[in-house]
Scaffold this motif. Sequence first.
Motif, PDB file in Angstrom:
ATOM      1  N   GLU A  17      51.216  24.665  84.509  1.00  0.00           N
ATOM      2  CA  GLU A  17      51.217  25.484  85.462  1.00  0.00           C
ATOM      3  C   GLU A  17      49.825  26.016  85.880  1.00  0.00           C
ATOM      4  O   GLU A  17      49.354  26.043  86.864  1.00  0.00           O
ATOM      5  N   ARG A  18      49.332  26.352  84.563  1.00  0.00           N
ATOM      6  CA  ARG A  18      47.948  27.038  84.823  1.00  0.00           C
ATOM      7  C   ARG A  18      46.882  25.920  85.182  1.00  0.00           C
ATOM      8  O   ARG A  18      46.084  26.411  86.236  1.00  0.00           O
ATOM      9  N   ALA A  19      46.948  24.900  84.635  1.00  0.00           N
ATOM     10  CA  ALA A  19      46.096  23.777  85.254  1.00  0.00           C
ATOM     11  C   ALA A  19      46.273  23.516  86.829  1.00  0.00           C
ATOM     12  O   ALA A  19      45.380  23.392  87.378  1.00  0.00           O
ATOM     13  N   ALA A  20      47.391  23.684  87.241  1.00  0.00           N
ATOM     14  CA  ALA A  20      47.825  23.288  88.570  1.00  0.00           C
ATOM     15  C   ALA A  20      47.207  24.409  89.622  1.00  0.00           C
ATOM     16  O   ALA A  20      46.776  24.076  90.383  1.00  0.00           O
ATOM     17  N   ILE A  21      47.358  25.557  89.091  1.00  0.00           N
ATOM     18  CA  ILE A  21      47.017  26.581  89.755  1.00  0.00           C
ATOM     19  C   ILE A  21      45.386  26.518  89.950  1.00  0.00           C
ATOM     20  O   ILE A  21      44.665  26.639  91.056  1.00  0.00           O
TER      21      ILE A  21
ATOM     22  N   ALA B 270      45.421  34.397  91.118  1.00  0.00           N
ATOM     23  CA  ALA B 270      44.395  33.351  91.297  1.00  0.00           C
ATOM     24  C   ALA B 270      43.894  33.259  92.895  1.00  0.00           C
ATOM     25  O   ALA B 270      42.812  32.560  93.135  1.00  0.00           O
ATOM     26  N   GLY B 271      44.376  33.880  93.849  1.00  0.00           N
ATOM     27  CA  GLY B 271      44.167  33.938  95.201  1.00  0.00           C
ATOM     28  C   GLY B 271      44.719  32.474  95.836  1.00  0.00           C
ATOM     29  O   GLY B 271      44.220  32.087  96.745  1.00  0.00           O
ATOM     30  N   VAL B 272      45.861  31.847  95.116  1.00  0.00           N
ATOM     31  CA  VAL B 272      46.548  30.634  95.653  1.00  0.00           C
ATOM     32  C   VAL B 272      47.933  31.001  96.358  1.00  0.00           C
ATOM     33  O   VAL B 272      48.698  31.584  95.677  1.00  0.00           O
ATOM     34  N   ALA B 273      48.205  30.285  97.484  1.00  0.00           N
ATOM     35  CA  ALA B 273      49.247  30.545  98.170  1.00  0.00           C
ATOM     36  C   ALA B 273      50.361  29.777  97.268  1.00  0.00           C
ATOM     37  O   ALA B 273      50.350  28.527  96.849  1.00  0.00           O
ATOM     38  N   CYS B 274      51.688  30.199  97.295  1.00  0.00           N
ATOM     39  CA  CYS B 274      52.643  29.703  96.481  1.00  0.00           C
ATOM     40  C   CYS B 274      53.822  29.934  97.160  1.00  0.00           C
ATOM     41  O   CYS B 274      54.298  31.125  97.307  1.00  0.00           O
TER      42      CYS B 274
END
Length: 161
Positions: free
Chosen positions: A19-23, A81-85
Motif C-alpha cells: 500500500e505504501r509503495a503504491a501510494i 501524501a496528496g494522492v486521490a483515493c
Amino acid sequence: MYKRILAPTDGSDLSAAAERAAIDFARANGSAIVALAVAQPYLPTTAIDGAVAIDPAIEAETLMLEANRHVERIAAAARAAGVACTTVATIAHSASQAILEHAGKHGCDLIFMATHGRRGLTRLLLGSVTQDVLAASTVPVLVLRPQGKPGAAAQAGTPSP
C-alpha cells in the motif's frame, strides 16, 4: 502513464508495505488510488466434538467492518501524501475475481499488490490470489514480493493473453 491504480489489501503487514509503495508510485506518477479490501466469508465447517452456529449476517457485518478499516487506513495515508483515493470494501468468496472485477469497474490501468511468496504445500492449500490475478488480468500487475525471500525485488508482470 497510469491514471488509476488498484491497491488491494488483506490487512497484512506485507499488504501494508505494498500500500505504501503504491501510494508513493501514484504520487510520483500523478495517479489516483482505488483501495480495495475483499471480505471473504468463512466456508462452513463441522467440528468433530460439536458444532458452533455462526450467524452469516453477523459474520458478514464483522468482516465488512474490518475491510472498511483496511481501506480507510489506505485512504488516510493517500490523503497525507496528496494522492486521490477511492475506497471499496466488498464481500466475495474469491478475492482474485473481486480484484479483477473492481479493476475493470473503476477503470484501473494498473493493479499494484503484494504476494506472500508461498510455495509448495502451503501454496497448494492456501492458494495464491496474486497468481490468479496475474493469470487473468488484462491490465499490468505490479507485484511486491516479501523482503528476505529469493527474488525479493519488486517485479512488474503483464499477463499474456
